[in-house]
Design a protein around this motif. Structure first.
Motif, PDB file in Angstrom:
ATOM      1  N   GLN A 217       0.979  -1.117   0.067  1.00  0.00           N
ATOM      2  CA  GLN A 217       0.077   0.082   0.118  1.00  0.00           C
ATOM      3  C   GLN A 217       0.692   1.186  -0.065  1.00  0.00           C
ATOM      4  O   GLN A 217       2.148   1.289   0.223  1.00  0.00           O
ATOM      5  N   LEU A 218       0.352   2.322  -0.056  1.00  0.00           N
ATOM      6  CA  LEU A 218       0.966   3.610  -0.564  1.00  0.00           C
ATOM      7  C   LEU A 218       2.054   4.147   0.515  1.00  0.00           C
ATOM      8  O   LEU A 218       2.874   4.291   0.347  1.00  0.00           O
ATOM      9  N   LEU A 219       1.469   3.937   2.040  1.00  0.00           N
ATOM     10  CA  LEU A 219       2.172   4.505   3.046  1.00  0.00           C
ATOM     11  C   LEU A 219       3.379   3.685   3.421  1.00  0.00           C
ATOM     12  O   LEU A 219       4.371   4.113   3.926  1.00  0.00           O
ATOM     13  N   HIS A 220       3.239   2.256   3.097  1.00  0.00           N
ATOM     14  CA  HIS A 220       4.034   1.207   3.516  1.00  0.00           C
ATOM     15  C   HIS A 220       5.354   1.713   2.428  1.00  0.00           C
ATOM     16  O   HIS A 220       6.532   1.696   2.918  1.00  0.00           O
ATOM     17  N   ARG A 221       4.924   1.698   1.416  1.00  0.00           N
ATOM     18  CA  ARG A 221       5.778   2.162   0.176  1.00  0.00           C
ATOM     19  C   ARG A 221       6.549   3.455   0.564  1.00  0.00           C
ATOM     20  O   ARG A 221       7.766   3.527   0.341  1.00  0.00           O
ATOM     21  N   THR A 222       6.032   4.526   0.957  1.00  0.00           N
ATOM     22  CA  THR A 222       6.351   5.836   1.377  1.00  0.00           C
ATOM     23  C   THR A 222       7.571   5.427   2.493  1.00  0.00           C
ATOM     24  O   THR A 222       8.699   6.216   2.640  1.00  0.00           O
ATOM     25  N   ALA A 223       7.104   4.954   3.564  1.00  0.00           N
ATOM     26  CA  ALA A 223       8.120   4.592   4.735  1.00  0.00           C
ATOM     27  C   ALA A 223       9.358   3.952   4.171  1.00  0.00           C
ATOM     28  O   ALA A 223      10.545   4.214   4.732  1.00  0.00           O
ATOM     29  N   GLU A 224       9.214   2.827   3.388  1.00  0.00           N
ATOM     30  CA  GLU A 224      10.452   2.139   2.944  1.00  0.00           C
ATOM     31  C   GLU A 224      11.096   2.999   2.073  1.00  0.00           C
ATOM     32  O   GLU A 224      12.334   3.114   2.134  1.00  0.00           O
ATOM     33  N   PHE A 225      10.779   3.842   1.164  1.00  0.00           N
ATOM     34  CA  PHE A 225      11.314   4.731   0.133  1.00  0.00           C
ATOM     35  C   PHE A 225      12.227   5.908   1.092  1.00  0.00           C
ATOM     36  O   PHE A 225      13.353   6.120   0.850  1.00  0.00           O
ATOM     37  N   ILE A 226      11.708   6.388   2.106  1.00  0.00           N
ATOM     38  CA  ILE A 226      12.416   7.444   2.965  1.00  0.00           C
ATOM     39  C   ILE A 226      13.487   6.674   3.479  1.00  0.00           C
ATOM     40  O   ILE A 226      14.477   7.113   3.845  1.00  0.00           O
ATOM     41  N   ALA A 227      13.405   5.478   4.192  1.00  0.00           N
ATOM     42  CA  ALA A 227      14.316   4.619   4.852  1.00  0.00           C
ATOM     43  C   ALA A 227      15.417   4.475   4.074  1.00  0.00           C
ATOM     44  O   ALA A 227      16.546   4.670   4.383  1.00  0.00           O
ATOM     45  N   GLU A 228      15.160   4.031   2.724  1.00  0.00           N
ATOM     46  CA  GLU A 228      16.143   3.705   1.820  1.00  0.00           C
ATOM     47  C   GLU A 228      17.074   4.956   1.265  1.00  0.00           C
ATOM     48  O   GLU A 228      18.323   5.026   1.147  1.00  0.00           O
ATOM     49  N   ARG A 229      16.073   6.136   1.296  1.00  0.00           N
ATOM     50  CA  ARG A 229      16.728   7.340   0.864  1.00  0.00           C
ATOM     51  C   ARG A 229      17.778   7.886   2.035  1.00  0.00           C
ATOM     52  O   ARG A 229      18.690   8.671   1.405  1.00  0.00           O
ATOM     53  N   THR A 230      17.402   7.669   3.101  1.00  0.00           N
ATOM     54  CA  THR A 230      18.244   8.569   4.253  1.00  0.00           C
ATOM     55  C   THR A 230      19.172   7.327   4.864  1.00  0.00           C
ATOM     56  O   THR A 230      19.920   7.848   5.706  1.00  0.00           O
ATOM     57  N   GLY A 231      19.210   6.081   4.558  1.00  0.00           N
ATOM     58  CA  GLY A 231      19.762   5.590   5.400  1.00  0.00           C
ATOM     59  C   GLY A 231      19.429   5.000   6.815  1.00  0.00           C
ATOM     60  O   GLY A 231      20.173   4.379   7.787  1.00  0.00           O
ATOM     61  N   ALA A 232      18.217   5.379   7.134  1.00  0.00           N
ATOM     62  CA  ALA A 232      17.567   4.954   8.412  1.00  0.00           C
ATOM     63  C   ALA A 232      16.998   3.664   8.464  1.00  0.00           C
ATOM     64  O   ALA A 232      17.077   2.810   7.529  1.00  0.00           O
ATOM     65  N   ARG A 233      16.804   3.252   9.515  1.00  0.00           N
ATOM     66  CA  ARG A 233      15.972   1.765   9.791  1.00  0.00           C
ATOM     67  C   ARG A 233      14.738   1.872   9.268  1.00  0.00           C
ATOM     68  O   ARG A 233      13.790   2.771   9.334  1.00  0.00           O
ATOM     69  N   PHE A 234      14.295   0.480   8.891  1.00  0.00           N
ATOM     70  CA  PHE A 234      12.639   0.339   8.720  1.00  0.00           C
ATOM     71  C   PHE A 234      12.279  -0.769   9.628  1.00  0.00           C
ATOM     72  O   PHE A 234      12.908  -1.799   9.773  1.00  0.00           O
TER      73      PHE A 234
END
Length: 278
Positions: A217-234
């Motif tokens: 879903q949209l917000l799962h994809r959004t959270a994963e994308f931000i984690a990938e782009r920032t190097g943060a944890r998911f």
């Protein structure tokens, strides 16, 4: 200066909770009951909706106003020399991201659960337009029709047949937290673009979270994308977008596990699979 509204309970390290929607903490009580056994849980109510302000006039909301207020709350409740963890849900998750970007002082770790800052996505312009449609639907046909459009947007489904309805009066709108979210929060918050470069500078202090039932879903994809782009944890949490209300004990346990893992892990982590190599 705007009056601050918050509740405080429990003992231990400070955990600031920033609710979603229009900031009304409804439905979070069972989860905070569990967390208060380990933390001093401070639940921020940006508009004071649970503190006698429901029915009072509300202006269009800005992410920065919520994060500034959250920073002021922390200054009031944090003991000298201590830092806080932050849990933000949905629109509150966006405020938590802004808080980490603009007020990182004394923040230990931030968990942003399904923040709808969809503009960061490759198809962000289209997704923002969908949330504009949600607002327009609310103004034309009321909250039930807008909620149906919002549900379709979050789950990635095509909108079904239009739900009939009529706009609320101003008095009706001011009495409904959901209506206030649709009228004064949804456009401004989904238009907010987090500073990914700034967040990439503090990846060890950030976890992006999404519900396991939200996969695809949209917000799962959004959270994963931000984690990938920032190097943060998911991390995945129980349930869906409102998993804290659906599974309060399991959600609280997962939060504790996530914060504990933050204290001991090094490098980016995808918590569906364990630590990743740096």
């Amino acid at each position: 200066m705007t009056e601050l509204h918050y509740d405080r309970r429990g003992e231990g390290p400070v955990l600031l909770v920033v609710p979603g929607g229009a900031g009304h903490p409804m439905g979070l009580g069972p989860m905070t009951d569990v967390l208060a056994e380990r933390f001093t849980v401070v639940t921020y109510d940006p508009l004071g909706l649970a503190h006698g302000q429901l029915g009072e006039p509300v202006a269009d909301q800005r992410v920065e106003e919520w994060s500034d207020g959250a920073s002021r709350v922390l200054e009031l409740v944090l003991p000298e020399g201590e830092s806080a963890s932050v849990l933000g849900f949905s629109s509150g998750g966006i405020a938590a991201l802004d808080l980490l970007t603009r007020h990182p002082q004394r923040l230990r770790h931030v968990v942003a659960h399904e923040p709808p800052c969809v503009g960061v996505l490759p198809d962000g312009a289209r997704q923002r337009a969908v949330f504009q449609e949600v607002y327009d639907t609310y103004r034309a046909a009321g909250p039930q029709a807008a909620a149906a459009r919002l549900g379709a947007a979050l789950t990635g489904q095509e909108p079904g047949a239009a739900v009939s309805g009529r706009p609320l009066s101003r008095e009706q709108e001011l009495a409904s937290p959901m209506a206030l979210f649709l009228a004064h929060v949804v456009r401004g918050f989904t238009s907010y673009t987090p500073d990914l470069s700034a967040l990439a500078g503090v990846p060890d202090r950030l976890t992006l979270a999404a519900g396991s039932d939200s996969r695809g879903q949209l917000l799962h994809r959004t959270a994963e994308f931000i984690a990938e782009r920032t190097g943060a944890r998911f991390a995945e949490f129980p349930g869906g977008h409102v998993g804290a209300g659906e599974h309060p004990v399991a959600f609280a346990d997962r939060l504790v596990e996530t914060l504990d893992r933050h204290d001991g892990a090094r490098g980016p982590v995808d918590e569906r699979r364990g630590p990743l190599t740096a």
